[in-house]
Scaffold this motif. Structure first.
Motif, PDB file in Angstrom:
ATOM      1  N   UNK A  69      -3.653  15.425  11.910  1.00 45.15           N
ATOM      2  CA  UNK A  69      -2.948  14.881  10.717  1.00 45.15           C
ATOM      3  C   UNK A  69      -3.876  14.021   9.997  1.00 45.15           C
ATOM      4  N   UNK A  70      -4.178  14.212   8.658  1.00 46.82           N
ATOM      5  CA  UNK A  70      -4.737  13.380   7.818  1.00 46.82           C
ATOM      6  C   UNK A  70      -4.097  12.169   7.238  1.00 46.82           C
ATOM      7  N   UNK A  71      -4.108  10.959   7.606  1.00 44.11           N
ATOM      8  CA  UNK A  71      -3.310   9.894   6.906  1.00 44.11           C
ATOM      9  C   UNK A  71      -4.300   9.080   6.069  1.00 44.11           C
ATOM     10  N   UNK A  72      -3.674   9.179   4.741  1.00 40.36           N
ATOM     11  CA  UNK A  72      -4.428   8.460   3.717  1.00 40.36           C
ATOM     12  C   UNK A  72      -3.577   7.120   3.051  1.00 40.36           C
ATOM     13  N   UNK A  73      -4.613   6.036   3.126  1.00 44.93           N
ATOM     14  CA  UNK A  73      -3.964   4.669   3.047  1.00 44.93           C
ATOM     15  C   UNK A  73      -4.696   4.280   1.425  1.00 44.93           C
ATOM     16  N   UNK A 115       0.969  -1.057   0.114  1.00 41.71           N
ATOM     17  CA  UNK A 115       0.153   0.133  -0.101  1.00 41.71           C
ATOM     18  C   UNK A 115       0.796   1.231  -0.023  1.00 41.71           C
ATOM     19  N   UNK A 116       0.341   2.290  -0.390  1.00 37.02           N
ATOM     20  CA  UNK A 116       0.954   3.769  -0.221  1.00 37.02           C
ATOM     21  C   UNK A 116       0.179   4.504   1.026  1.00 37.02           C
ATOM     22  N   UNK A 117       0.983   5.310   1.568  1.00 33.29           N
ATOM     23  CA  UNK A 117       0.597   5.886   2.514  1.00 33.29           C
ATOM     24  C   UNK A 117       0.835   7.719   2.437  1.00 33.29           C
ATOM     25  N   UNK A 118       0.132   8.350   2.711  1.00 29.12           N
ATOM     26  CA  UNK A 118       0.390  10.163   2.521  1.00 29.12           C
ATOM     27  C   UNK A 118      -0.335  10.444   3.859  1.00 29.12           C
ATOM     28  N   UNK A 119       0.535  11.546   4.302  1.00 31.63           N
ATOM     29  CA  UNK A 119       0.032  12.497   5.679  1.00 31.63           C
ATOM     30  C   UNK A 119      -0.084  13.710   4.806  1.00 31.63           C
ATOM     31  N   UNK A 120      -1.266  14.082   5.206  1.00 33.96           N
ATOM     32  CA  UNK A 120      -1.588  15.717   4.742  1.00 33.96           C
ATOM     33  C   UNK A 120      -1.330  15.978   3.255  1.00 33.96           C
ATOM     34  N   UNK A 121      -1.765  14.776   2.502  1.00 32.15           N
ATOM     35  CA  UNK A 121      -1.506  14.784   1.001  1.00 32.15           C
ATOM     36  C   UNK A 121      -0.480  14.707   0.392  1.00 32.15           C
ATOM     37  N   UNK A 122       0.571  14.213   1.106  1.00 30.03           N
ATOM     38  CA  UNK A 122       1.970  14.198   0.696  1.00 30.03           C
ATOM     39  C   UNK A 122       2.467  12.664   0.980  1.00 30.03           C
ATOM     40  N   UNK A 123       3.150  12.005  -0.035  1.00 33.16           N
ATOM     41  CA  UNK A 123       3.501  10.474   0.296  1.00 33.16           C
ATOM     42  C   UNK A 123       4.364  10.763   1.600  1.00 33.16           C
ATOM     43  N   UNK A 124       4.294   9.737   2.337  1.00 31.81           N
ATOM     44  CA  UNK A 124       5.174   9.707   3.621  1.00 31.81           C
ATOM     45  C   UNK A 124       5.836   8.277   3.656  1.00 31.81           C
TER      46      UNK A 124
END
Length: 87
Positions: free
Chosen positions: A70-74, A51-60
């Motif tokens: 913070x927003x963590x997107x997976x 998977x990929x993860x982003x924090x506040x719309x930036x890859x992390x």
């Protein structure tokens, strides 16, 4: 502290939700937050999938320290469609 977690594509379908507020310890890293998510929502099997993860719309990366709110997107990797040829 609380963070917002957003799931996309098949992960959202597996979990049955698209966004949740999750409690993590102050100063938690992305990796630690992902472990908490994996523990709370075992159907996602975060620890055993790509998977990929982003924090506040930036890859992390996993060592990124999270802050309250913070927003963590997976999201899973996305494969492209067939190439289109024009003649």
């Amino acid at each position: 502290m609380q963070i917002q977690v957003r799931l996309f594509a098949t992960l959202r379908q597996l979990a049955g939700w698209s966004q949740q507020t999750i409690e993590v310890p102050d100063g938690a890293t992305l990796e630690q937050a992902l472990a908490i998510i994996d523990e709370r929502f075992p159907a996602l099997a975060i620890g055993s999938r790509t998977f990929y993860a982003a924090v506040n719309q930036e890859y992390a990366k996993g060592d990124q320290v999270l802050r309250p709110g913070d927003e963590v997107a997976i999201f899973p990797p996305v494969s492209g469609g067939a190439m289109q040829t024009h003649r």
